[in-house]
Design a protein around this motif. Structure first.
Motif, PDB file in Angstrom:
ATOM      1  N   UNK A 142       0.844  -1.198   0.000  1.00  0.00           N
ATOM      2  CA  UNK A 142       0.000   0.000   0.000  1.00  0.00           C
ATOM      3  C   UNK A 142       0.879   1.247   0.000  1.00  0.00           C
ATOM      4  N   UNK A 143       2.025   1.175   0.673  1.00  0.00           N
ATOM      5  CA  UNK A 143       2.946   2.316   0.675  1.00  0.00           C
ATOM      6  C   UNK A 143       3.420   2.622  -0.741  1.00  0.00           C
ATOM      7  N   UNK A 144       3.654   1.578  -1.531  1.00  0.00           N
ATOM      8  CA  UNK A 144       4.036   1.787  -2.924  1.00  0.00           C
ATOM      9  C   UNK A 144       2.885   2.444  -3.687  1.00  0.00           C
ATOM     10  N   UNK A 145       1.638   2.073  -3.355  1.00  0.00           N
ATOM     11  CA  UNK A 145       0.479   2.709  -4.004  1.00  0.00           C
ATOM     12  C   UNK A 145       0.432   4.208  -3.715  1.00  0.00           C
ATOM     13  N   UNK A 146       0.825   4.621  -2.515  1.00  0.00           N
ATOM     14  CA  UNK A 146       0.867   6.054  -2.202  1.00  0.00           C
ATOM     15  C   UNK A 146       1.881   6.766  -3.094  1.00  0.00           C
ATOM     16  N   UNK A 147       3.040   6.155  -3.272  1.00  0.00           N
ATOM     17  CA  UNK A 147       4.062   6.738  -4.147  1.00  0.00           C
ATOM     18  C   UNK A 147       3.566   6.773  -5.591  1.00  0.00           C
ATOM     19  N   UNK A 148       2.945   5.683  -6.047  1.00  0.00           N
ATOM     20  CA  UNK A 148       2.401   5.648  -7.401  1.00  0.00           C
ATOM     21  C   UNK A 148       1.325   6.714  -7.585  1.00  0.00           C
ATOM     22  N   UNK A 149       0.487   6.891  -6.561  1.00  0.00           N
ATOM     23  CA  UNK A 149      -0.560   7.921  -6.624  1.00  0.00           C
ATOM     24  C   UNK A 149       0.070   9.300  -6.766  1.00  0.00           C
ATOM     25  N   UNK A 150       1.076   9.570  -5.970  1.00  0.00           N
ATOM     26  CA  UNK A 150       1.759  10.862  -6.023  1.00  0.00           C
ATOM     27  C   UNK A 150       2.305  11.123  -7.432  1.00  0.00           C
ATOM     28  N   UNK A 151       2.982  10.129  -7.995  1.00  0.00           N
ATOM     29  CA  UNK A 151       3.604  10.292  -9.317  1.00  0.00           C
ATOM     30  C   UNK A 151       2.551  10.457 -10.413  1.00  0.00           C
TER      31      UNK A 151
END
Length: 154
Positions: A65-74
């Motif tokens: 889920x932490x990776x999803x936050x980074x993906x969302x930001x990008x």
């Protein structure tokens, strides 16, 4: 000061399968606007989604889920949507949090049709985040007093 866009650009975030089928029931409403999809699994895409779909890591209530936050930001920084629309499931939460609080996106969430008697975890979270929250069964009114009963999408 943030420059307001004249026409909305919609980010449609979805899990594959039933959630994607549900949100695509709203296609007559959003097809007239610029839009793109974010999915958490590779999938065979209908013709109208080709070239308009980005894929993110599949997270199931784990550290991904932490990776999803980074993906969302990008993705949100690059695409600059004005609205995020979803019927679930999990991938919408990072996009809604990042979109609303970093980019000022308007968040629209529709609780999935499969939830008749009690809300989903995503629905309970998104009820607190969404600017517009819809549910499909009148029996959910007691859980979502500020929500709107919109009836079934399918």
């Amino acid at each position: 000061m943030k420059k307001k866009r004249k026409n909305p650009k919609i980010c449609i975030v979805s899990s594959c399968g039933g959630h994607l089928t549900e949100v695509r029931c709203l296609l007559p409403v959003f097809r007239q606007y610029e839009h793109f999809y974010v999915l958490n699994n590779k999938s065979i895409l209908p013709e109208d989604m080709k070239g308009k779909t980005q894929f993110i890591c599949h997270a199931e209530r784990n550290l991904k889920v932490l990776k999803n936050f980074l993906e969302a930001f990008i993705i949100l920084r690059r695409e600059k949507p004005t609205m995020i629309l979803s019927t679930g499931a999990g991938p919408v939460v990072p996009f809604a949090v990042v979109g609303k609080w970093l980019y000022g996106c308007h968040i629209v969430f529709v609780e999935t049709i499969t939830r008749v008697d009690k809300p989903s975890l995503t629905g309970r979270i998104m009820y607190r985040i969404a600017d517009d929250f819809f549910y499909q069964w009148a029996s959910l009114a007691r859980f979502f007093p500020r929500g709107i009963h919109g009836g079934a999408l399918i």
